[in-house]
Design an enzyme around this catalytic site. Sequence first.
Site, PDB file in Angstrom:
ATOM      1  N   ASN A   1       0.831  -1.214   0.000  1.00 30.61           N
ATOM      2  CA  ASN A   1       0.000   0.000   0.000  1.00 30.61           C
ATOM      3  C   ASN A   1       0.862   1.260   0.000  1.00 30.61           C
ATOM      4  O   ASN A   1       0.511   2.268  -0.617  1.00 30.61           O
ATOM      5  CB  ASN A   1      -0.965   0.008   1.191  1.00 30.61           C
TER       6      ASN A   1
ATOM      7  N   LEU B   1       0.794  -2.768  12.548  1.00 34.28           N
ATOM      8  CA  LEU B   1       0.144  -3.764  13.416  1.00 34.28           C
ATOM      9  C   LEU B   1       0.030  -3.362  14.884  1.00 34.28           C
ATOM     10  O   LEU B   1      -0.722  -3.962  15.637  1.00 34.28           O
ATOM     11  CB  LEU B   1       0.893  -5.102  13.310  1.00 34.28           C
ATOM     12  N   LYS B   2       0.797  -2.368  15.287  1.00 36.66           N
ATOM     13  CA  LYS B   2       0.767  -1.987  16.701  1.00 36.66           C
ATOM     14  C   LYS B   2      -0.420  -1.060  16.972  1.00 36.66           C
ATOM     15  O   LYS B   2      -0.747  -0.239  16.120  1.00 36.66           O
ATOM     16  CB  LYS B   2       2.058  -1.229  16.998  1.00 36.66           C
TER      17      LYS B   2
ATOM     18  N   HIS C   1      -8.259  -1.183   5.998  1.00 34.59           N
ATOM     19  CA  HIS C   1      -8.572  -2.504   6.541  1.00 34.59           C
ATOM     20  C   HIS C   1      -9.044  -3.397   5.388  1.00 34.59           C
ATOM     21  O   HIS C   1      -9.874  -2.966   4.577  1.00 34.59           O
ATOM     22  CB  HIS C   1      -9.666  -2.372   7.610  1.00 34.59           C
TER      23      HIS C   1
ATOM     24  N   GLU D   1      -7.548  -2.358  -2.590  1.00 39.27           N
ATOM     25  CA  GLU D   1      -6.895  -1.491  -1.580  1.00 39.27           C
ATOM     26  C   GLU D   1      -5.978  -0.488  -2.267  1.00 39.27           C
ATOM     27  O   GLU D   1      -5.906   0.676  -1.877  1.00 39.27           O
ATOM     28  CB  GLU D   1      -6.046  -2.338  -0.624  1.00 39.27           C
TER      29      GLU D   1
HETATM   30  C1  GRF Z   1      -3.257  -4.727   3.897  1.00 39.83           C
HETATM   31  O1  GRF Z   1      -4.107  -5.776   3.561  1.00 39.83           O
HETATM   32  C2  GRF Z   1      -3.969  -3.707   4.751  1.00 39.83           C
HETATM   33  O2  GRF Z   1      -5.316  -3.590   4.464  1.00 39.83           O
HETATM   34  C3  GRF Z   1      -3.800  -4.253   6.137  1.00 39.83           C
HETATM   35  O3  GRF Z   1      -2.528  -4.843   6.153  1.00 39.83           O
HETATM   36  C4  GRF Z   1      -2.141  -5.199   4.831  1.00 39.83           C
HETATM   37  C5  GRF Z   1      -0.859  -4.495   4.565  1.00 39.83           C
HETATM   38  O4  GRF Z   1      -0.295  -4.845   3.326  1.00 39.83           O
HETATM   39  N1  GRF Z   1      -4.052  -3.245   7.138  1.00 39.83           N
HETATM   40  P1  GRF Z   1       0.933  -4.042   2.754  1.00 39.83           P
HETATM   41  O5  GRF Z   1       2.015  -4.051   3.835  1.00 39.83           O
HETATM   42  O6  GRF Z   1       0.481  -2.663   2.421  1.00 39.83           O
HETATM   43  O7  GRF Z   1       1.368  -4.817   1.546  1.00 39.83           O
END
Ligand code: GRF
Length: 204
Positions: A14, A89-90, A108, A178
């Site tokens: 992303n 993740l935190k 998300h 995304e």
């Molecule tokens: C994505 O699926 C996002 O929606 C979630 O974690 C993943 C991250 O993927 N929160 P990346 O690190 O952007 O490839």
Amino acid sequence: MINLTVFVSGRGSNLKALYNFFDKKSNAPKIKFVVSDNPDCQAIDFAKSKKTDVFFISKKATSGKVSWSEAIRLLKKENIDLVILAGFLKKLPDEFVKAFENKIINIHPALLPSFGGKGMYGINVHKTVYESSAKVSGATVHFVNENYDEGKIIAQRCVDISDVKSPEEIADRVLKIEHELLPYVVSKFAEGKIKIENSRVIIE
Ligand code: GRF
């Protein structure tokens, strides 16, 4: 031009989508910092390849380590307009969330308010969606509040998953959308076109 900070923990696809979307556009938002709790992740390698300043909220980091209060001070000092959680993740501490009220968004990989909350990240989300036998999934970008995945929803995109054979297949389909949804929301934010009216988020 607005200033962004992107928080990451893993692969960074992303983050890459944001760079690609805004690359060479005039007056594009600038990714000033990339912040991580994981110094060794792919997202950090990518940010470094783009010569973006990186810093870490992690005991493991050998350099560029900051505390949450230092991060708040730095982001304020550098006039960061929007904080983007892209696979971070935190859990953010309440003091950070309060310091950037309505200026933190998260992506998300499911249609909130279903399939969110503690432990719902990565493939866990897609496994739960798969096992529910839901026929659509999608991506949600929402404002971040003190609780996991509960802030107001800004934008969503759906994808048909009626024919999938595995959670991984759902993950692939969702990830594609995304990569469109997040840059779209960030560009609307940059244009000042995201408003909160009568407790709903409106995109003009
Ligand atoms: C994505 O699926 C996002 O929606 C979630 O974690 C993943 C991250 O993927 N929160 P990346 O690190 O952007 O490839």
